[in-house]
Write an enzyme that holds these catalytic residues in place. Structure first.
Site, PDB file in Angstrom:
ATOM      1  N   HIS A 509       2.147  -5.529  -1.055  1.00  0.00           N
ATOM      2  CA  HIS A 509       2.700  -6.861  -0.818  1.00  0.00           C
ATOM      3  C   HIS A 509       3.322  -6.885   0.582  1.00  0.00           C
ATOM      4  CE1 HIS A 509       4.645 -10.708  -2.075  1.00  0.00           C
ATOM      5  NE2 HIS A 509       5.596 -10.312  -1.230  1.00  0.00           N
ATOM      6  N   ASP A 557      -1.389  -2.403  -9.207  1.00  0.00           N
ATOM      7  CA  ASP A 557      -1.598  -2.544  -7.767  1.00  0.00           C
ATOM      8  C   ASP A 557      -2.010  -3.981  -7.448  1.00  0.00           C
ATOM      9  OD1 ASP A 557      -1.903  -2.052  -5.108  1.00  0.00           O
ATOM     10  OD2 ASP A 557      -3.645  -0.745  -5.294  1.00  0.00           O
ATOM     11  N   GLU A 566       5.810  -3.963  -3.213  1.00  0.00           N
ATOM     12  CA  GLU A 566       6.461  -4.281  -1.940  1.00  0.00           C
ATOM     13  C   GLU A 566       7.324  -3.123  -1.450  1.00  0.00           C
ATOM     14  OE1 GLU A 566       8.656  -8.022   0.208  1.00  0.00           O
ATOM     15  OE2 GLU A 566       9.170  -7.645  -1.888  1.00  0.00           O
TER      16      GLU A 566
END
Length: 616
Positions: A509, A557, A566
């Protein structure tokens, strides 16, 4: 403390006197004969016999030697030069490799990668040596202009996958990285990363110096953030838009705080800690110290008693500060080490500050070291002072309290005491099973490994948890178990550090990593297609430690699920600190116990007040 016993004893030098009847003491008989013979007889007696072949000699000036011996030596030297010359030519033709003190272990390999994450997060005018091909200059012209900072707040680091610069976790990250360098500088030097991590820290501290009037002695505000993200926003901001930071074309607001004891203390800590590692640059080190004094003075102003994030809709959802007493203690500790001013130590050992910071509260959550809670770090810093310097009266009682608190913190990390839950795969749940658990695990691993090094360096074999005794290796085992889990020793057999191992997240992310650097500046909503696509990111953000698995060791994922994929600046700072503490890729392993004490003046404990005069 337990000190090593050093065996000693007298060293008597014995002289042997030769026996007076020894044949070595007899007179040279030929000399006696020469005295008794005439000149002709002496010449006959001392002349060589005709039957013996005369040796040939070579006169070298200071040395006379036989010709045969000279030839043997000359030939040997020529052969030696020939052999050595061949080896030099062969070595020169071999490809050069960076020389290391010892073979790289897995922690060292992961450390090299983890440091690269900070290069990928840089904002501002990036140097050519940055080493991230898909990154470029960013955050230079798109921010809101502020009158008291020329050209605006340029530089620093983006915090995560968003394009926001949060100053609170950024400052904590710089403090933590500096602490790791202070303790393990020899390791960074041995693996060739010393200059790199100093550059990373300086990039951050240069920026933090811009967040307030660092040249003044008194300030009344401090900048807290660049960029905002609102939930369910439909207008361009850092949450709604999905763009590379280089392509941002909307204005990023700059937030400030007029009451920020937590933020100002953390910035003061970052600047103070960095001043220690930049002692070789006296001008810059002094600039950092003077700015730290200003920031900490602002933090301790009696009118500054509201957390910087209080009531702010742009900060509270992301980096809400739950208090500031821990930062005041953390800041006082770093200010003392950086300046050597015992006024800061008096503040750090003040009974009221201990009470307000809840040092002796035995609340498990206060044992968790993070960007929001600096208490365990401050306790270990002050326990360090007692272990290596032991200043005594009037600080001993409070320092002992911090030392005891550190022992309790370490006990709480041991699974057998059930203070925190653990996943079946072996990850400690320091945030009670909430998302993003890895950042807390690496911080605990760093503190545990560092405390074990303190004990080993000072000769302390272990510590007590109630009636249970544990040696320092117990802490190493805990630290390695957590870091190993992150590097792949988990039920998913997945490394949660991008680029490390063969199985790691591919859909991080992260805006910059997910959008190709193909020369097309994608708009605010034009980048959504890259956010939503199923294929892996076009750019690898090497070294990024993602949020991590859930409390059942599951990991997905998914680029759109930041709770799994993230990375953050503070998380990677903890990862770097824990990795360098554990790597053995250095001959001079262990801590540098003296660098942090270099600014301290000689300590002379004040004499206790005399007893009152006795009256019958």
């Amino acid at each position: 403390m337990y000190s090593a016993n050093h065996w000693g004893g007298s060293f008597e030098i014995q002289f042997e006197v030769e026996d007076e009847n020894s044949p070595d003491l007899e007179l040279d008989r030929s000399a006696v004969l020469r005295q008794q013979l005439d000149e002709t007889q002496q010449g006959w007696l001392l002349s060589p016999r005709e039957s013996k072949k005369k040796d040939k000699y070579i006169d070298l000036g200071c040395i006379i030697c036989q010709r045969k011996l000279f030839m043997w030596v000359a030939i040997s030297i020529l052969i030696a030069f020939f052999v050595v010359g061949i080896r030099i030519v062969v070595v020169k033709r071999l490809p050069e490799n960076r020389e290391t003190a010892s073979p790289l272990d897995e922690y060292c390999i992961a450390l090299h990668k983890a440091l690269m994450f900070f290069n990928a997060q840089k904002s501002g005018h990036l140097p050519k040596s940055n080493g991230i091909p898909w990154r470029g200059d960013a955050g230079v012209k798109n921010m809101e202009q502020i009158p008291d900072v020329k050209d605006g707040l340029v530089g620093g680091y983006y915090d995560s996958g968003e394009n926001i610069r949060f100053h609170f976790p950024m400052a904590f990250s710089m403090t933590l990285l500096s602490w790791s360098v202070i303790e393990y500088s020899s390791k960074y030097q041995a693996i060739g990363e010393y200059n790199h991590i100093r550059d990373i820290i300086k990039w951050g501290t240069d920026y933090l110096l811009q967040t307030f009037n660092s040249s003044a002695s008194t300030i009344n505000k401090i900048y807290s953030q660049v960029g905002v993200a609102q939930k369910d926003s439909t207008s361009p901001d850092d949450g709604y838009c999905w763009q590379r930071p280089e392509d941002i074309n909307y204005k990023q607001p700059v937030l400030s705080s007029t009451s920020a004891p937590d933020l100002a203390s953390e910035i003061a800590s970052a600047l103070a800690a960095a001043s220690i590692i930049f002692h070789d640059d006296m001008v810059y080190s002094k600039e950092l110290i003077e700015a730290a004094k200003t920031a900490y003075k602002f933090a301790t102003d009696s009118n500054q008693r509201t957390p910087y994030s209080f009531g702010n809709q742009f900060i509270e959802p992301f980096y809400n500060s739950t208090g500031y007493w821990d930062e005041l203690l953390w800041g006082a500790s770093w200010m003392f080490y950086a300046t050597g001013n015992y006024t800061y130590l008096s503040l750090a050992t003040d009974a009221n500050l201990l009470k307000n910071a809840k040092v002796a509260s035995h609340v498990p959550d206060l044992n968790v070291f993070s960007w929001d809670n600096k208490l365990p770090g401050a306790e270990l810093l002050l326990a360090r002072l007692r272990i290596f310097l032991s200043p005594g009266y009037p600080y001993e009682e409070m320092l002992r309290t911090y030392h005891n608190a550190t022992d309790r913190n370490m006990c709480s990390y041991l699974q057998q005491f059930n203070v925190f839950n653990w996943t079946r795969g072996g990850l400690i749940q320091l945030n009670h099973g909430g998302p993003r658990p890895l950042q807390y695990a690496v911080n605990a691993a760093f503190l545990a490994s560092l405390y074990a090094d303190y004990m080993n360096t000072s000769g302390i074999p272990g510590w007590y948890c109630g009636n249970n005794y544990f040696d320092s290796d117990t802490l190493y085992r805990f630290a390695t178990s957590q870091v190993n889990y992150i590097l792949g020793a988990n039920p998913k057999n997945m490394s949660y550090v991008v680029g490390y191992g063969s199985n790691y997240p591919l859909n991080v992310h992260h805006r910059g990593a997910s959008i190709p650097n193909d020369g097309n500046p994608y708009s605010c909503t034009g980048g959504w297609k890259w956010r939503d696509r199923k294929s892996q990111n076009p750019n690898m953000i090497t070294g990024a430690m993602v949020s991590g698995p859930d409390r059942f060791d599951r990991f997905f994922d998914l680029r759109k699920n930041s709770n799994y994929t993230e990375p953050t600046l503070a998380g990677n700072a903890g990862l770097v600190a824990s990795l360098v503490s554990l790597t053995s890729s250095s001959i001079n392993g262990g801590i540098d116990k003296n660098s942090i004490l270099s600014s301290l003046l000689p300590l002379y404990s004040p004499t206790p007040p005399p007893p009152q005069t006795w009256k019958p």
